[in-house]
Design a protein around this motif. Structure first.
Motif, PDB file in Angstrom:
ATOM      1  N   PHE A  13       0.838  -1.205   0.000  1.00  0.00           N
ATOM      2  CA  PHE A  13       0.000   0.000   0.000  1.00  0.00           C
ATOM      3  C   PHE A  13       0.870   1.251   0.000  1.00  0.00           C
ATOM      4  CE2 PHE A  13      -4.009  -1.880   2.202  1.00  0.00           C
ATOM      5  CZ  PHE A  13      -4.047  -2.868   1.237  1.00  0.00           C
ATOM      6  N   ARG A  14       1.918   1.195   0.831  1.00  0.00           N
ATOM      7  CA  ARG A  14       2.804   2.365   0.894  1.00  0.00           C
ATOM      8  C   ARG A  14       3.494   2.560  -0.445  1.00  0.00           C
ATOM      9  NH1 ARG A  14       3.555  -0.343   5.688  1.00  0.00           N
ATOM     10  NH2 ARG A  14       2.975   0.801   7.575  1.00  0.00           N
ATOM     11  N   GLU A  15       3.969   1.459  -1.002  1.00  0.00           N
ATOM     12  CA  GLU A  15       4.670   1.571  -2.286  1.00  0.00           C
ATOM     13  C   GLU A  15       3.747   2.125  -3.363  1.00  0.00           C
ATOM     14  OE1 GLU A  15       6.330  -2.304  -3.029  1.00  0.00           O
ATOM     15  OE2 GLU A  15       8.195  -1.754  -2.007  1.00  0.00           O
ATOM     16  N   ALA A  16       2.488   1.684  -3.345  1.00  0.00           N
ATOM     17  CA  ALA A  16       1.531   2.202  -4.319  1.00  0.00           C
ATOM     18  C   ALA A  16       1.442   3.714  -4.197  1.00  0.00           C
ATOM     19  CB  ALA A  16       0.163   1.574  -4.090  1.00  0.00           C
ATOM     20  N   SER A  17       1.397   4.194  -2.971  1.00  0.00           N
ATOM     21  CA  SER A  17       1.266   5.631  -2.756  1.00  0.00           C
ATOM     22  C   SER A  17       2.555   6.376  -3.128  1.00  0.00           C
ATOM     23  CB  SER A  17       0.892   5.893  -1.303  1.00  0.00           C
ATOM     24  OG  SER A  17       0.817   7.264  -1.054  1.00  0.00           O
ATOM     25  N   TRP A  18       3.696   5.839  -2.714  1.00  0.00           N
ATOM     26  CA  TRP A  18       4.966   6.487  -3.062  1.00  0.00           C
ATOM     27  C   TRP A  18       5.142   6.562  -4.569  1.00  0.00           C
ATOM     28  CZ3 TRP A  18       7.948   2.780   0.657  1.00  0.00           C
ATOM     29  CH2 TRP A  18       7.733   3.203   1.969  1.00  0.00           C
ATOM     30  N   SER A  19       4.759   5.490  -5.236  1.00  0.00           N
ATOM     31  CA  SER A  19       5.014   5.448  -6.675  1.00  0.00           C
ATOM     32  C   SER A  19       4.116   6.431  -7.416  1.00  0.00           C
ATOM     33  CB  SER A  19       4.813   4.032  -7.218  1.00  0.00           C
ATOM     34  OG  SER A  19       3.437   3.717  -7.225  1.00  0.00           O
ATOM     35  N   LEU A  20       3.130   6.993  -6.719  1.00  0.00           N
ATOM     36  CA  LEU A  20       2.309   8.031  -7.340  1.00  0.00           C
ATOM     37  C   LEU A  20       2.843   9.417  -7.010  1.00  0.00           C
ATOM     38  CD1 LEU A  20      -1.150   6.487  -6.581  1.00  0.00           C
ATOM     39  CD2 LEU A  20      -0.219   6.928  -8.834  1.00  0.00           C
ATOM     40  N   GLY A  21       4.008   9.451  -6.361  1.00  0.00           N
ATOM     41  CA  GLY A  21       4.596  10.741  -6.035  1.00  0.00           C
ATOM     42  C   GLY A  21       4.034  11.362  -4.778  1.00  0.00           C
ATOM     43  N   ASN A  22       3.452  10.565  -3.890  1.00  0.00           N
ATOM     44  CA  ASN A  22       3.012  11.107  -2.616  1.00  0.00           C
ATOM     45  C   ASN A  22       4.176  11.092  -1.639  1.00  0.00           C
ATOM     46  OD1 ASN A  22       0.371  11.474  -3.485  1.00  0.00           O
ATOM     47  ND2 ASN A  22      -0.145   9.357  -3.001  1.00  0.00           N
ATOM     48  N   THR A  23       4.213  12.111  -0.799  1.00  0.00           N
ATOM     49  CA  THR A  23       5.297  12.163   0.169  1.00  0.00           C
ATOM     50  C   THR A  23       5.013  11.179   1.293  1.00  0.00           C
ATOM     51  OG1 THR A  23       4.187  13.849   1.473  1.00  0.00           O
ATOM     52  CG2 THR A  23       5.646  14.617  -0.279  1.00  0.00           C
ATOM     53  N   ARG A  24       5.991  11.066   2.169  1.00  0.00           N
ATOM     54  CA  ARG A  24       5.843  10.147   3.279  1.00  0.00           C
ATOM     55  C   ARG A  24       4.621  10.502   4.129  1.00  0.00           C
ATOM     56  NH1 ARG A  24      10.723   7.167   6.105  1.00  0.00           N
ATOM     57  NH2 ARG A  24      11.900   7.419   4.213  1.00  0.00           N
ATOM     58  N   TRP A  25       4.490  11.790   4.441  1.00  0.00           N
ATOM     59  CA  TRP A  25       3.379  12.192   5.297  1.00  0.00           C
ATOM     60  C   TRP A  25       2.041  12.000   4.577  1.00  0.00           C
ATOM     61  CZ3 TRP A  25       0.990  12.364   9.489  1.00  0.00           C
ATOM     62  CH2 TRP A  25      -0.140  13.159   9.670  1.00  0.00           C
ATOM     63  N   GLN A  26       1.968  12.331   3.291  1.00  0.00           N
ATOM     64  CA  GLN A  26       0.731  12.106   2.539  1.00  0.00           C
ATOM     65  C   GLN A  26       0.362  10.626   2.547  1.00  0.00           C
ATOM     66  OE1 GLN A  26       2.032  13.914  -1.109  1.00  0.00           O
ATOM     67  NE2 GLN A  26       0.868  15.795  -0.770  1.00  0.00           N
ATOM     68  N   THR A  27       1.381   9.797   2.449  1.00  0.00           N
ATOM     69  CA  THR A  27       1.144   8.356   2.470  1.00  0.00           C
ATOM     70  C   THR A  27       0.614   7.904   3.830  1.00  0.00           C
ATOM     71  OG1 THR A  27       2.880   8.049   0.837  1.00  0.00           O
ATOM     72  CG2 THR A  27       2.237   6.117   2.119  1.00  0.00           C
ATOM     73  N   PHE A  80       3.906  -2.756  -9.962  1.00  0.00           N
ATOM     74  CA  PHE A  80       4.591  -3.768  -9.164  1.00  0.00           C
ATOM     75  C   PHE A  80       4.214  -5.184  -9.581  1.00  0.00           C
ATOM     76  CE2 PHE A  80       4.395   0.137  -6.866  1.00  0.00           C
ATOM     77  CZ  PHE A  80       5.636   0.250  -6.270  1.00  0.00           C
ATOM     78  N   GLN A  81       4.999  -6.121  -9.032  1.00  0.00           N
ATOM     79  CA  GLN A  81       4.797  -7.526  -9.366  1.00  0.00           C
ATOM     80  C   GLN A  81       3.398  -8.006  -9.051  1.00  0.00           C
ATOM     81  OE1 GLN A  81       7.246 -10.885  -7.769  1.00  0.00           O
ATOM     82  NE2 GLN A  81       8.851  -9.645  -8.644  1.00  0.00           N
ATOM     83  N   ARG A  82       3.023  -7.794  -7.813  1.00  0.00           N
ATOM     84  CA  ARG A  82       1.649  -8.136  -7.437  1.00  0.00           C
ATOM     85  C   ARG A  82       0.804  -6.887  -7.578  1.00  0.00           C
ATOM     86  NH1 ARG A  82      -0.038 -12.694  -5.865  1.00  0.00           N
ATOM     87  NH2 ARG A  82      -2.063 -11.776  -5.464  1.00  0.00           N
ATOM     88  N   CYS A  94      -3.984  -0.634 -11.699  1.00  0.00           N
ATOM     89  CA  CYS A  94      -2.771  -0.060 -11.126  1.00  0.00           C
ATOM     90  C   CYS A  94      -2.024   0.773 -12.160  1.00  0.00           C
ATOM     91  CB  CYS A  94      -1.861  -1.155 -10.571  1.00  0.00           C
ATOM     92  SG  CYS A  94      -2.544  -1.914  -9.094  1.00  0.00           S
ATOM     93  N   ILE A  95      -2.120   0.374 -13.420  1.00  0.00           N
ATOM     94  CA  ILE A  95      -1.519   1.188 -14.476  1.00  0.00           C
ATOM     95  C   ILE A  95      -2.351   2.455 -14.675  1.00  0.00           C
ATOM     96  CG2 ILE A  95      -0.852   1.272 -16.920  1.00  0.00           C
ATOM     97  CD1 ILE A  95      -0.424  -1.768 -16.758  1.00  0.00           C
ATOM     98  N   LEU A 147       7.153   4.743 -17.517  1.00  0.00           N
ATOM     99  CA  LEU A 147       6.525   3.731 -16.678  1.00  0.00           C
ATOM    100  C   LEU A 147       7.535   2.621 -16.407  1.00  0.00           C
ATOM    101  CD1 LEU A 147       3.017   3.388 -18.397  1.00  0.00           C
ATOM    102  CD2 LEU A 147       3.649   4.837 -16.460  1.00  0.00           C
ATOM    103  N   LEU A 148       7.760   2.356 -15.137  1.00  0.00           N
ATOM    104  CA  LEU A 148       8.633   1.259 -14.752  1.00  0.00           C
ATOM    105  C   LEU A 148       7.748   0.088 -14.355  1.00  0.00           C
ATOM    106  CD1 LEU A 148      11.003   3.292 -12.408  1.00  0.00           C
ATOM    107  CD2 LEU A 148      11.357   2.786 -14.824  1.00  0.00           C
ATOM    108  N   MET A 149       7.993  -1.073 -14.948  1.00  0.00           N
ATOM    109  CA  MET A 149       7.143  -2.213 -14.633  1.00  0.00           C
ATOM    110  C   MET A 149       7.998  -3.365 -14.129  1.00  0.00           C
ATOM    111  SD  MET A 149       4.292  -2.107 -17.561  1.00  0.00           S
ATOM    112  CE  MET A 149       3.476  -0.566 -17.975  1.00  0.00           C
TER     113      MET A 149
END
Lengths: 289, 257
Positions: free
Chosen positions: A171-185, B95-97, B163-164, B175-177
């Protein structure tokens, strides 16, 4: 080919033996719980009534109700929560979401574990030294609640940290990868998905705080007061101390009175614990990760 | 400071350590814009590490240390003035999953965009973005009647497409996959591959994969890595037909992996 041998029979006997042994042991655990509850209900129920909760003690505390003690305990627990929850939750967020694994984090963790292990009488003495005398709060709700807060802080931190760490890293990674900061996450992903877990921990803290006797006796709770507290700098009566007083300090108390007090105390804890169980099961139902 | 844009992603002399363990050795990677570049190699060869250093999501691990240069769209992203949050908006990651958040389909797609727009983003603009993003990943027709339902109830293929789609509203260019199909069955895999192939018209895509057939089917260029080193790179067809290095040949023939 597949017949039972002598050895199998022996194995089976051992199997049955251990099964019964373990069953008995778990029985040993459950029996006292029901015995205590049943005994309290049996002895205390006659004392219970609406008036018992809403009137003052009478006749040198040998009759009447428990209003000031009940009221005082709510004060003590409420103020303690106001202090310990923000600090504890913030500390847990830091430890779970920000802290790197270095010596300082390890020292903090060690401190938390040790704080949890300090006997309550030591906390009581600390409370007297720090809050009553050094900060000159006197024996007051504030001093007592701060003592309770320090005492239960580890509980809040540990349970909150567990709730935060139960949120999947994905979940955190999903949020980070959208460019959200740590606190936003934390604000939009971690906290919304750990809220009920955090609440559960807080409720358990409350149920622990409700029954604490020694710390409040040293720092803010009084034997008897003819008035209700009006500010945090007043002294107050408390359920736990009141139970101690009517059981051991006042002559001529009818038997059902202390049991009534104990029953109310344990009912408060039970209600809170069931609320926490309810939250947890709701959390589990919602979680479909 | 932007340099003329030959490669969308370019690394030079990239070394990376996890504590004492060196995971990348002098990697010089070039990824052409608006193409699919696949990154292949056996497990533990550093391909995911390389991918995750490009949007700097690696740095969440405390012990990571990097040396060298990474340029994305001409910008040196290891420079101190780079804001990681901004970088990650331009460089989305799959991500992978599939990792949809436990929210509705709508809230998932608009998640990054809403936070980016602070307080009260425009509702109509959001709905338009929602439709556009879901159409882009070929999911709109399948989910348009249940946008309020939980995204975690979708099939894995739909989740991965979601997710994409979730990345698109914050307008990424790269996009990094990271093995985006490894949790999917063959039919779902080919559906997602087709989508990736389609997205290359608009986005630069770097695709880590375990599946050599996938690299062959779904990429323009291919990069082979082994033990933290970049061994060979080239157009996918050539790399698979006439690999220049023995290690590459052995790997694509399935002698190890």
């Amino acid at each position: 080919m597949f017949e039972r041998t002598v050895k199998d029979q022996r194995n089976q006997r051992t199997e049955r033996l251990f099964r019964i042994l373990f069953l008995l042991m778990s029985g040993v655990l459950i029996v006292p719980v029901f015995a205590v509850l049943g005994f309290l209900f049996y002895k205390g129920a006659p004392a219970l009534s609406w008036a018992f909760l809403t009137t003052w003690p009478e006749d040198g505390m040998t009759a009447g109700g428990i209003l000031p003690a009940l009221f005082g305990t709510l004060w003590l627990v409420g103020v303690a929560l106001l202090v310990s929850v923000p600090i504890g939750v913030a500390a847990a967020i830091y430890l779970s979401e920000y802290a790197k694994d270095n010596w300082m984090t390890r020292v903090i963790n060690l401190a938390i574990i040790n704080l949890a292990g300090v006997p309550s009488i030591v906390h009581a003495l600390f409370g007297v030294g720090a809050f009553v005398l050094f900060f000159e709060f006197g024996t007051s709700i504030l001093a007592a609640s701060l003592t309770l807060a320090v005492m239960t802080l580890p509980v809040v931190i540990v349970s909150t940290r567990e709730a935060l760490q139960a949120v999947p890293q994905a979940f955190r990674e999903a949020s980070w990868s959208l460019g959200n900061t740590r606190w936003q996450t934390i604000r939009h992903v971690v906290l919304p998905n750990s809220g009920s877990g955090i609440l559960t921990g807080i409720i358990l803290e409350v149920s622990r705080t409700v029954g604490e006797t020694v710390p409040v006796m040293f720092t803010g709770a009084a034997f008897f007061l003819p008035y209700l507290p009006t500010s945090v700098f007043d002294q107050t009566m408390a359920m736990s101390l009141h139970l101690f007083v009517v059981t051991t300090q006042v002559p001529g108390v009818p038997e059902q009175l202390p049991f009534g007090v104990a029953l109310v105390l344990i009912l408060m804890v039970l209600v809170l614990n069931s609320a926490s169980i309810l939250f947890r099961s709701r959390l589990r139902r919602r979680k479909k990760w | 400071m932007a340099e003329p844009q030959a490669s969308a992603i370019r690394t030079r002399g990239l070394n990376l350590w996890y504590g004492d363990f060196q995971a990348l050795f002098d990697v010089d990677l070039d990824v052409a814009p608006k193409q699919v570049t696949s990154l292949i190699g056996p497990s533990g060869c550093g391909k995911s590490t390389l991918l995750r250093s490009i949007n700097r999501i690696n740095e969440r691990i405390d012990s990571v240390r990097m040396e060298g240069e990474i340029r994305v769209l001409g910008h040196d992203v290891l420079a101190p003035e780079i804001e990681k949050a901004q970088l990650r908006k331009r460089v989305g990651m799959v991500f992978q999953r599939p990792n949809p958040l436990p929210l509705s389909i709508r809230d998932n797609v608009l998640f990054g965009w809403r936070i980016d727009h602070g307080g009260r983003p425009d509702k109509d603009e959001g709905e338009a973005l929602l439709e556009e993003s879901l159409r882009r990943v070929l999911l709109w027709d399948r989910v348009k009647d249940r946008l309020g339902q939980r995204a975690t109830g979708l099939s894995l293929e739909e989740q991965q497409k979601l997710c994409i789609a979730r990345l698109l509203p914050v307008q990424p260019q790269v996009l990094l996959m990271d093995e985006p199909c490894s949790a999917l069955d063959p039919a779902a895999t080919s559906a997602v591959e087709e989508l990736i192939w389609e997205l290359r018209e608009q986005y630069t895509i770097l695709l880590v994969t375990h599946n050599m057939a996938q690299a062959r089917r779904a990429s323009d260029d291919c990069v082979f890595m082994l033990m933290g080193k970049l061994v060979e790179k080239g157009p996918t067809g050539e790399l698979f037909l006439t690999p220049q290095r023995q290690e590459t040949a052995d790997y694509i023939e399935g002698r190890y992996g």
